[in-house]
Design a protein around this motif. Structure first.
Motif, PDB file in Angstrom:
ATOM      1  N   UNK A 107       1.016  -1.141  -0.024  1.00  0.00           N
ATOM      2  CA  UNK A 107      -0.035  -0.157  -0.211  1.00  0.00           C
ATOM      3  C   UNK A 107       0.859   1.191   0.021  1.00  0.00           C
ATOM      4  N   UNK A 108       0.615   2.132  -1.112  1.00  0.00           N
ATOM      5  CA  UNK A 108       1.466   3.275  -1.298  1.00  0.00           C
ATOM      6  C   UNK A 108       0.645   4.651  -0.587  1.00  0.00           C
ATOM      7  N   UNK A 109       1.095   5.248   0.076  1.00  0.00           N
ATOM      8  CA  UNK A 109       0.721   6.652   0.515  1.00  0.00           C
ATOM      9  C   UNK A 109       0.765   7.637  -0.521  1.00  0.00           C
ATOM     10  N   UNK A 110      -0.333   8.224  -1.025  1.00  0.00           N
ATOM     11  CA  UNK A 110      -0.252   9.483  -1.879  1.00  0.00           C
ATOM     12  C   UNK A 110      -0.597  10.506  -1.086  1.00  0.00           C
ATOM     13  N   UNK A 111      -0.025  11.886  -1.106  1.00  0.00           N
ATOM     14  CA  UNK A 111      -0.542  13.084  -0.101  1.00  0.00           C
ATOM     15  C   UNK A 111       0.031  14.128  -1.114  1.00  0.00           C
ATOM     16  N   UNK A 112      -0.898  15.165  -1.053  1.00  0.00           N
ATOM     17  CA  UNK A 112      -0.475  16.456  -1.732  1.00  0.00           C
ATOM     18  C   UNK A 112      -0.359  17.479  -0.621  1.00  0.00           C
ATOM     19  N   UNK A 113       0.753  18.212  -0.389  1.00  0.00           N
ATOM     20  CA  UNK A 113       0.982  19.091   0.632  1.00  0.00           C
ATOM     21  C   UNK A 113       1.644  20.361  -0.212  1.00  0.00           C
ATOM     22  N   UNK A 114       1.527  21.473   0.702  1.00  0.00           N
ATOM     23  CA  UNK A 114       2.133  22.716   0.384  1.00  0.00           C
ATOM     24  C   UNK A 114       3.729  22.519   0.330  1.00  0.00           C
ATOM     25  N   UNK A 115       4.410  23.572  -0.430  1.00  0.00           N
ATOM     26  CA  UNK A 115       6.051  23.418  -0.665  1.00  0.00           C
ATOM     27  C   UNK A 115       6.571  23.366   0.841  1.00  0.00           C
ATOM     28  N   UNK A 116       6.014  24.188   1.838  1.00  0.00           N
ATOM     29  CA  UNK A 116       6.635  24.390   3.043  1.00  0.00           C
ATOM     30  C   UNK A 116       6.370  23.430   3.957  1.00  0.00           C
ATOM     31  N   UNK A 117       5.549  22.423   3.601  1.00  0.00           N
ATOM     32  CA  UNK A 117       5.202  21.359   4.236  1.00  0.00           C
ATOM     33  C   UNK A 117       5.831  19.936   4.089  1.00  0.00           C
ATOM     34  N   UNK A 118       6.666  20.131   2.858  1.00  0.00           N
ATOM     35  CA  UNK A 118       7.316  18.638   2.527  1.00  0.00           C
ATOM     36  C   UNK A 118       8.369  18.581   3.684  1.00  0.00           C
ATOM     37  N   UNK A 119       9.163  19.350   4.089  1.00  0.00           N
ATOM     38  CA  UNK A 119      10.082  18.870   5.111  1.00  0.00           C
ATOM     39  C   UNK A 119       9.736  18.493   6.476  1.00  0.00           C
ATOM     40  N   UNK A 120       8.343  18.982   6.595  1.00  0.00           N
ATOM     41  CA  UNK A 120       7.598  18.425   7.809  1.00  0.00           C
ATOM     42  C   UNK A 120       7.235  16.896   7.820  1.00  0.00           C
ATOM     43  N   UNK A 121       6.629  16.790   6.363  1.00  0.00           N
ATOM     44  CA  UNK A 121       6.367  15.293   6.277  1.00  0.00           C
ATOM     45  C   UNK A 121       7.650  14.375   6.188  1.00  0.00           C
ATOM     46  N   UNK A 122       8.637  15.059   5.681  1.00  0.00           N
ATOM     47  CA  UNK A 122       9.954  14.234   5.755  1.00  0.00           C
ATOM     48  C   UNK A 122      10.304  13.916   7.196  1.00  0.00           C
ATOM     49  N   UNK A 123      10.391  14.828   7.937  1.00  0.00           N
ATOM     50  CA  UNK A 123      10.669  14.694   9.273  1.00  0.00           C
ATOM     51  C   UNK A 123       9.793  13.449  10.048  1.00  0.00           C
ATOM     52  N   UNK A 124       8.539  13.715   9.713  1.00  0.00           N
ATOM     53  CA  UNK A 124       7.512  12.565  10.254  1.00  0.00           C
ATOM     54  C   UNK A 124       7.829  11.232   9.680  1.00  0.00           C
ATOM     55  N   UNK A 125       8.308  11.175   8.420  1.00  0.00           N
ATOM     56  CA  UNK A 125       8.775   9.741   7.837  1.00  0.00           C
ATOM     57  C   UNK A 125       9.840   9.259   8.470  1.00  0.00           C
ATOM     58  N   UNK A 126      10.812  10.141   8.739  1.00  0.00           N
ATOM     59  CA  UNK A 126      12.283   9.997   9.355  1.00  0.00           C
ATOM     60  C   UNK A 126      12.136   9.285  10.740  1.00  0.00           C
ATOM     61  N   UNK A 127      11.076  10.004  11.382  1.00  0.00           N
ATOM     62  CA  UNK A 127      10.918   9.393  12.901  1.00  0.00           C
ATOM     63  C   UNK A 127      10.302   8.351  12.806  1.00  0.00           C
ATOM     64  N   UNK A 128       9.464   7.802  11.853  1.00  0.00           N
ATOM     65  CA  UNK A 128       8.874   6.596  12.198  1.00  0.00           C
ATOM     66  C   UNK A 128       9.435   5.391  11.387  1.00  0.00           C
ATOM     67  N   UNK A 129       9.830   5.791  10.173  1.00  0.00           N
ATOM     68  CA  UNK A 129      10.363   4.838   9.296  1.00  0.00           C
ATOM     69  C   UNK A 129      11.580   5.303   8.348  1.00  0.00           C
ATOM     70  N   UNK A 130      12.830   5.328   9.095  1.00  0.00           N
ATOM     71  CA  UNK A 130      13.935   5.963   8.253  1.00  0.00           C
ATOM     72  C   UNK A 130      14.060   5.169   6.947  1.00  0.00           C
ATOM     73  N   UNK A 131      13.692   4.010   6.615  1.00  0.00           N
ATOM     74  CA  UNK A 131      14.090   3.099   5.457  1.00  0.00           C
ATOM     75  C   UNK A 131      12.901   3.217   4.621  1.00  0.00           C
ATOM     76  N   UNK A 132      11.812   4.156   4.687  1.00  0.00           N
ATOM     77  CA  UNK A 132      10.759   4.418   3.655  1.00  0.00           C
ATOM     78  C   UNK A 132      11.161   4.871   2.321  1.00  0.00           C
ATOM     79  N   UNK A 133      10.704   4.463   1.369  1.00  0.00           N
ATOM     80  CA  UNK A 133      11.048   5.056  -0.042  1.00  0.00           C
ATOM     81  C   UNK A 133      10.028   6.269  -0.273  1.00  0.00           C
TER      82      UNK A 133
END
Length: 292
Positions: free
Chosen positions: A235-261
């Motif tokens: 299952x692949x997550x698809x999400x549309x965010x504003x440009x300034x929110x990309x880094x916030x999503x990246x931090x969320x992903x890194x804190x939960x699963x650093x190996x996510x693609x």
């Protein structure tokens, strides 16, 4: 509503033509710079033969508009004729507007921004300023030649003529104005509500989804996918965010699963809740937010 929308479109073409003419006279003509396409030809005629821009630009477009009337829809030709007439008329009316600058690069930048805004408004309303655009459409229709190739070829020939007749420095600064204008046109047409689409592949997708919903208040969509190598269902997550929110999503992903693609792609225009709709969501809006 259709009548109102049409009125808005015609008004946008008129306003766009006025803004374009202000950039044309205020910065290009005032600083002896050039342009691509038929406006560039008109500028060459102004500089070398003292033919008014509005007169030469209108005359050059008349035969093309006649041919286009027979080949394409009447609405396209009417809006194009409005753009041509608007640019021709306003370029004469705004002749007294001159803003000479000591720095030609600064003049090119301002010219690109202002003419880009004007052209962007015209294009967004469904109109054009004729000239190169009509030729490109005709060649695509009869010869199958891409519009981008034709437009590039015409601009190249005009700028080459500028280089030979006026000078290489003028041609180089004119290229800067063309580049800036093209970027501004894209911005006006695509809108300011651009964003980023993120595709996230992770074994912890439920945790990531919950964190995005909780911390960013953005919706997500789960896409069913199958691994090309393993054949395993994912299952692949698809999400549309504003440009300034990309880094916030990246931090969320890194804190939960650093190996996510994760892939991040530009989205030129985003319509809907969270981007162009900020009111209280209806029941259908809440259902949409759950899935998008």
């Amino acid at each position: 509503m259709k009548t109102f929308e049409r009125g808005i479109q015609w008004g946008a073409i008129a306003v766009g033509a006025l803004i374009y003419a202000l950039g044309l006279n205020g910065f290009l003509v005032a600083n002896h710079l050039a342009e691509g396409g038929f406006v560039g030809i008109s500028l060459l005629l102004l500089y070398k033969l003292h033919v008014p821009i509005g007169v030469s630009f209108f005359i050059l477009n008349i035969p093309l508009l006649i041919v286009a009337w027979r080949q394409f829809g009447h609405e396209f030709v009417l809006k194009t004729a409005a753009g041509v007439a608007g640019v021709s008329a306003f370029s004469e009316i705004t002749q007294p507007v001159r803003i000479p600058l000591h720095d030609p690069l600064l003049a090119a930048l301002y010219a690109g921004v202002i003419t880009g805004i004007g052209l962007g408004l015209i294009f967004r309303a469904g109109g054009t300023t004729g000239g190169s655009d009509i030729i490109a459409r005709l060649l695509r229709h009869h010869r199958g030649i891409g519009m981008g190739q034709t437009l590039f070829a015409i601009d190249f020939l005009v700028i080459l003529s500028v280089m030979m007749l006026i000078g290489k420095e003028v041609a180089m600064y004119s290229l800067v104005a063309l580049f800036v204008a093209s970027r501004v046109i894209d911005f006006v047409i695509e809108g300011a509500s651009s964003g980023r689409a993120m595709m996230i592949v992770s074994d912890h997708h439920h945790d990531i989804i919950e964190a995005i919903h909780r911390e960013l208040d953005r919706g997500t969509t789960l896409l069913q996918a199958r691994g090309g190598y393993t054949g395993a269902s994912r299952e692949v997550i698809y999400c549309v965010v504003s440009r300034d929110e990309v880094s916030r999503v990246q931090r969320i992903i890194e804190s939960i699963d650093p190996y996510a693609f994760v892939t991040v792609n530009p989205v030129h225009e985003v319509l809907g809740e969270g981007f162009t709709f900020d009111g209280e969501a209806s029941s259908s809006g809440r259902r949409r937010k759950k899935w998008l």
